[in-house]
Scaffold this motif. Structure first.
Motif, PDB file in Angstrom:
ATOM      1  N   GLU A 113     -13.919   4.458   7.969  1.00  0.00           N
ATOM      2  CA  GLU A 113     -12.843   4.219   8.938  1.00  0.00           C
ATOM      3  C   GLU A 113     -13.018   4.983  10.246  1.00  0.00           C
ATOM      4  O   GLU A 113     -13.132   4.398  11.297  1.00  0.00           O
ATOM      5  N   PHE A 127      -0.305   4.108   1.034  1.00  0.00           N
ATOM      6  CA  PHE A 127      -0.780   4.987   2.100  1.00  0.00           C
ATOM      7  C   PHE A 127      -0.221   4.562   3.445  1.00  0.00           C
ATOM      8  O   PHE A 127       0.318   3.466   3.594  1.00  0.00           O
ATOM      9  N   ASP A 128      -0.437   5.399   4.427  1.00  0.00           N
ATOM     10  CA  ASP A 128       0.156   5.136   5.730  1.00  0.00           C
ATOM     11  C   ASP A 128      -0.850   5.380   6.861  1.00  0.00           C
ATOM     12  O   ASP A 128      -0.578   6.137   7.798  1.00  0.00           O
ATOM     13  N   CYS A 129      -1.995   4.742   6.790  1.00  0.00           N
ATOM     14  CA  CYS A 129      -3.021   4.936   7.823  1.00  0.00           C
ATOM     15  C   CYS A 129      -2.559   4.296   9.134  1.00  0.00           C
ATOM     16  O   CYS A 129      -2.220   3.107   9.162  1.00  0.00           O
ATOM     17  N   LYS A 166      -5.674  10.151   3.319  1.00  0.00           N
ATOM     18  CA  LYS A 166      -7.048  10.030   2.832  1.00  0.00           C
ATOM     19  C   LYS A 166      -7.805  11.315   3.103  1.00  0.00           C
ATOM     20  O   LYS A 166      -7.526  12.014   4.060  1.00  0.00           O
ATOM     21  N   GLY A 197      -5.025  -3.318  -0.532  1.00  0.00           N
ATOM     22  CA  GLY A 197      -4.194  -2.144  -0.312  1.00  0.00           C
ATOM     23  C   GLY A 197      -4.080  -1.427  -1.648  1.00  0.00           C
ATOM     24  O   GLY A 197      -4.408  -1.985  -2.691  1.00  0.00           O
ATOM     25  N   ILE A 198      -3.645  -0.182  -1.595  1.00  0.00           N
ATOM     26  CA  ILE A 198      -3.592   0.586  -2.835  1.00  0.00           C
ATOM     27  C   ILE A 198      -2.195   0.487  -3.436  1.00  0.00           C
ATOM     28  O   ILE A 198      -1.232   0.950  -2.834  1.00  0.00           O
ATOM     29  N   CYS A 212      -3.768   0.753  10.504  1.00  0.00           N
ATOM     30  CA  CYS A 212      -3.857  -0.369   9.576  1.00  0.00           C
ATOM     31  C   CYS A 212      -2.553  -1.156   9.531  1.00  0.00           C
ATOM     32  O   CYS A 212      -1.476  -0.584   9.375  1.00  0.00           O
ATOM     33  N   CYS A 245       0.831  -1.201   0.000  1.00  0.00           N
ATOM     34  CA  CYS A 245       0.000   0.000   0.000  1.00  0.00           C
ATOM     35  C   CYS A 245       0.864   1.249   0.000  1.00  0.00           C
ATOM     36  O   CYS A 245       1.912   1.292   0.641  1.00  0.00           O
ATOM     37  N   SER A 276      -1.456  -2.897   7.206  1.00  0.00           N
ATOM     38  CA  SER A 276      -0.832  -2.871   5.877  1.00  0.00           C
ATOM     39  C   SER A 276      -0.189  -1.529   5.546  1.00  0.00           C
ATOM     40  O   SER A 276       0.312  -1.340   4.448  1.00  0.00           O
ATOM     41  N   ARG A 277      -0.207  -0.607   6.465  1.00  0.00           N
ATOM     42  CA  ARG A 277       0.310   0.729   6.138  1.00  0.00           C
ATOM     43  C   ARG A 277       1.774   0.645   5.683  1.00  0.00           C
ATOM     44  O   ARG A 277       2.541  -0.198   6.135  1.00  0.00           O
TER      45      ARG A 277
HETATM   46  S1  SF4 Z   1      -4.705  -0.635   3.105  1.00  0.00           S
HETATM   47 FE1  SF4 Z   1      -6.250   0.979   3.241  1.00  0.00          FE
HETATM   48  S2  SF4 Z   1      -6.384   1.439   5.410  1.00  0.00           S
HETATM   49 FE2  SF4 Z   1      -4.470   0.309   5.098  1.00  0.00          FE
HETATM   50  S3  SF4 Z   1      -2.917   1.844   4.780  1.00  0.00           S
HETATM   51 FE3  SF4 Z   1      -3.654   1.294   2.774  1.00  0.00          FE
HETATM   52  S4  SF4 Z   1      -5.281   2.753   2.362  1.00  0.00           S
HETATM   53 FE4  SF4 Z   1      -4.875   2.872   4.540  1.00  0.00          FE
END
Ligand code: SF4
Lengths: 253, 418
Positions: free
Chosen positions: B169, B68-70, B183, B112-113, B73, B66, B75-76
């Motif tokens: 979320e 992103f860094d939520c 996000k 994940g993105i 999560c 992914c 998976s960040r």
């Molecule tokens: S998988 Fe979704 S929630 Fe987890 S870090 Fe990536 S975008 Fe954020």
């Protein structure tokens, strides 16, 4: 005077018993599946001989009194095969015949209430089987599952599995009652299997396709992966899947 | 098939997906009309995890890579975990083979993105399309929409999936800003708005043209994480109510935050999962959706938190003693539904059965009413009833004293709905 009626435990037998009750104008009746032979001194005892024509007449009459859903529910309650409850079924049917109005929703009446409880138990078992059947793929592409339900729910499973698995051959076998359902891509039929020929475990395993073991392995892994240990709740787990079902559940073996 | 590799991927990508609590597979009406494989209607739980949650769908991520860094999560981007990605064909094979063995009702696919939103969404859609068009699969498909995905892809997703969801979320935008800096709420709301309109429009079309394709027949849902940010129950439920009303959501899921990461913005790792609070929120949610309660009756400014000791329906009743006792043999269904200890089915049965004869305590009990709670709030065909003039707090004490530990807030037991 109490009359004891002995019937064969089938739905037709039950309906025939109802016929006898009205034909012979019986008052208090005790319906039971087998002759228990107890205190025969002060009671009348009679064997009900299941008769399809008579059963059908009763069924026709019953349909004038309750909805077709109601008849289906009675049939489901009958599949509970609970000996002591034959009298509740009989009581329900007599109450339905003797009332001027439809009594299906009269939950204040003890027969109606009891039948509704039985229906709930049988339906729950049916839903459990819809959930807990685990097919294994055989070499000839048939998917086989063994079950041991608390009640005789196989007849209630036909519709669900036939419409869901329309494009695969399958067998669901009730190991306790020793009969099964077979779907051949067109129709379902009742079958019985002779397990005597497959006494060796190796014979059974050899009958599965090669990837059967792989998918069972993957499913078990999946089941372990989705668990969240910090939320562990064994009580709830066992309430949802009582232990007696575990031996046929791939993920619990 | 490389069994070891697939097993490893499945373990990683099921593990990463499990914190999404929604598992429902009901609400669709997809039939098996083409003599293909499966149907989606009844929503069966095929198994239960050891924590007691329903296992209905093969719930996996396509990848846990992914950009992103939520913070909340696993998976960040900045988390040091093993990464994996399925191919389209692998997901299709797993779904079909699990389904044929009656393990599952269908697929819940999220991701994940990687690269960007559309790139990821396109792959999710491709899997759904392949299942429907090449394998005649009519089982349940739930696709998670990637925030920021284009309308075209959302439209295609709706043609193949039964349900679509965008996870909000965090219950409020402020919460989201704090924990998911990459996000923005607008990106999440946009696809929800698009879907809402598309679903309405397609349903209209379907009324006129029977042959019009079905579009996301099980509607859309969302999830909010509870306990990672400081929102109170009133804010959570008001926000849920807003999305139910304005986006025709079928379900809002409340997921008690499971501490998996050390981060100064988050509760510490040894914090316990707020399971009782989560359960109270579900109960409140049911009251809003099925029992005719307005959100303000359950929580409001003077009552910002749900009582953890007692369910929200009992809470409402003891705050509104003037509405009771209710005569079971006369009151209308709406009012009977408001009595603590009476559920939807019992209420229906009462209304049916009393047409034949007035009901007494014994019959109410047989019908399934929990008398230990209901008795303080009802009268029926009997001279015996609770005569003492009890205050709300008396009743609460009596009920707590007669029920076991399951009402105590610190137990780890997940409660039932009513
Ligand atoms: S998988 Fe979704 S929630 Fe987890 S870090 Fe990536 S975008 Fe954020």
């Amino acid at each position: 005077m109490m009359t004891t009626l002995i019937y064969d435990g089938t739905f037709e037998g039950l309906l025939t018993a109802v016929f006898e009750v009205y034909d012979r104008r019986l008052g208090r009746v005790n319906l039971q599946k087998s002759d228990l032979g107890a205190n025969a001194l002060f009671e009348d005892k009679m064997q009900v001989i299941t008769d399809e024509a008579r059963a059908n007449r009763v069924l026709k009459g019953l349909k004038q009194k309750i909805s077709s859903m109601g008849v289906q529910r009675l049939y489901a309650a009958h599949l509970a095969e609970m000996d002591s409850d034959a009298n509740s079924l009989l009581g329900y049917i007599r109450y339905a015949f003797d009332s001027a109005v439809n009594i299906e929703e009269d939950y204040g009446n003890r027969f109606v209430m009891r039948v509704s409880e039985m229906v709930r138990m049988v339906r729950r078992e049916k839903h459990r089987m819809e959930a807990f059947v685990r097919f294994q793929k055989l070499k000839d592409d048939t998917f086989y599952a063994g079950i041991e339900p608390d009640f005789n729910v196989l007849p209630l499973l036909i519709r669900h599995f036939k419409s869901r698995y329309a494009d695969q051959k399958w067998i669901i076998y009730d190991l306790r009652r020793k009969y099964g359902l077979y779907y051949d891509l067109h129709h379902t039929q009742y079958i019985s299997l002779d397990f005597a020929n497959v006494a060796k475990p190796a014979d059974v395993i050899a009958a599965f396709t090669e990837d059967e073991g792989i998918y069972q392995h993957l499913w078990k892994n999946y089941f372990t992966s989705v668990n969240i240990p910090s939320r562990k709740n064994t009580k709830l787990h066992v309430r949802h899947i009582p232990k007696r079902y575990w031996k046929h559940l791939t993920e619990k073996i | 098939m490389n069994v070891d590799r697939i097993t490893e991927k499945l373990n990683i990508l099921a593990d990463a997906a499990k914190y999404d609590v929604s598992c429902a597979s009901s609400g669709s009406k997809r039939k098996n009309e083409n003599k293909g494989l499966g149907n989606a209607s009844n929503g069966i739980c095929h198994s239960y995890t050891e924590d007691g949650r329903c296992v209905s769908l093969l719930k996996i991520l396509l990848t846990n890579h992914c950009i992103f860094d939520c913070a909340y999560c696993v998976s960040r981007k900045s988390n040091d975990v093993q990464r994996a990605a399925f191919t389209v064909q692998e997901v299709v094979d797993l779904t079909i083979n699990f389904y044929r063995r009656n393990y599952i009702e269908g697929l819940f696919l999220s991701s994940g993105i990687f690269k960007d939103a559309d790139y990821t969404m396109e792959r999710l859609v491709r899997i759904a399309k392949k299942l429907r068009t090449e394998h005649n699969f009519n089982g349940y498909i739930h696709l998670k929409s990637i925030p920021g995905a284009s309308d075209e892809l959302m439209n295609e997703a709706g043609l193949y999936a039964d349900r679509l969801s965008v996870n909000l979320e965090m219950p409020t935008e402020a919460g989201l800003k704090l924990l998911a800096p990459d996000k923005n709420q607008a990106d999440m709301i946009k696809p929800m708005g698009y879907l809402k309109n598309a679903i309405i429009q397609r349903t209209e079309e379907k009324k006129i043209f029977k042959k019009a394709p079905i579009f996301a027949p099980a509607g859309q849902s969302t999830q909010v994480i509870i306990g990672a940010t400081p929102e109170n129950d009133s804010e959570v439920l008001q926000s849920a109510n807003y999305f139910y009303k304005n986006f025709n959501l079928k379900r809002v899921y409340y997921s008690g935050y499971v501490p998996v990461l050390a981060d100064s913005r988050l509760p510490a790792l040894n914090t316990s999962v707020p399971m009782v609070r989560e359960n109270r929120l579900y109960q409140a949610d049911w009251l809003m959706r099925f029992y005719g309660f307005k959100v303000n009756e359950i929580v409001n400014d003077s009552q910002p938190h749900l009582d953890l000791d007692i369910d929200p329906k009992l809470g409402w009743a003891i705050r509104n003693m003037q509405a009771f006792p209710v005569d079971i043999n006369k009151a209308d269904l709406q009012m009977i539904l408001r009595v603590p200890g009476i559920g939807l089915q019992s209420a229906q049965k009462i209304v049916s059965a009393r047409k034949f004869a007035k009901l007494n305590w014994d019959q109410l009990k047989k019908i399934g009413v929990a008398l230990n709670r209901a008795k303080y709030f009802i009268t029926c065909k009997s001279n015996e009833f609770e005569r003492r003039d009890l205050t709300g707090s008396n009743i609460k004490q009596f009920i707590l004293a007669t029920s076991q530990s399951k009402y105590l807030k610190n137990t780890q037991v997940q409660l039932n709905l009513f």
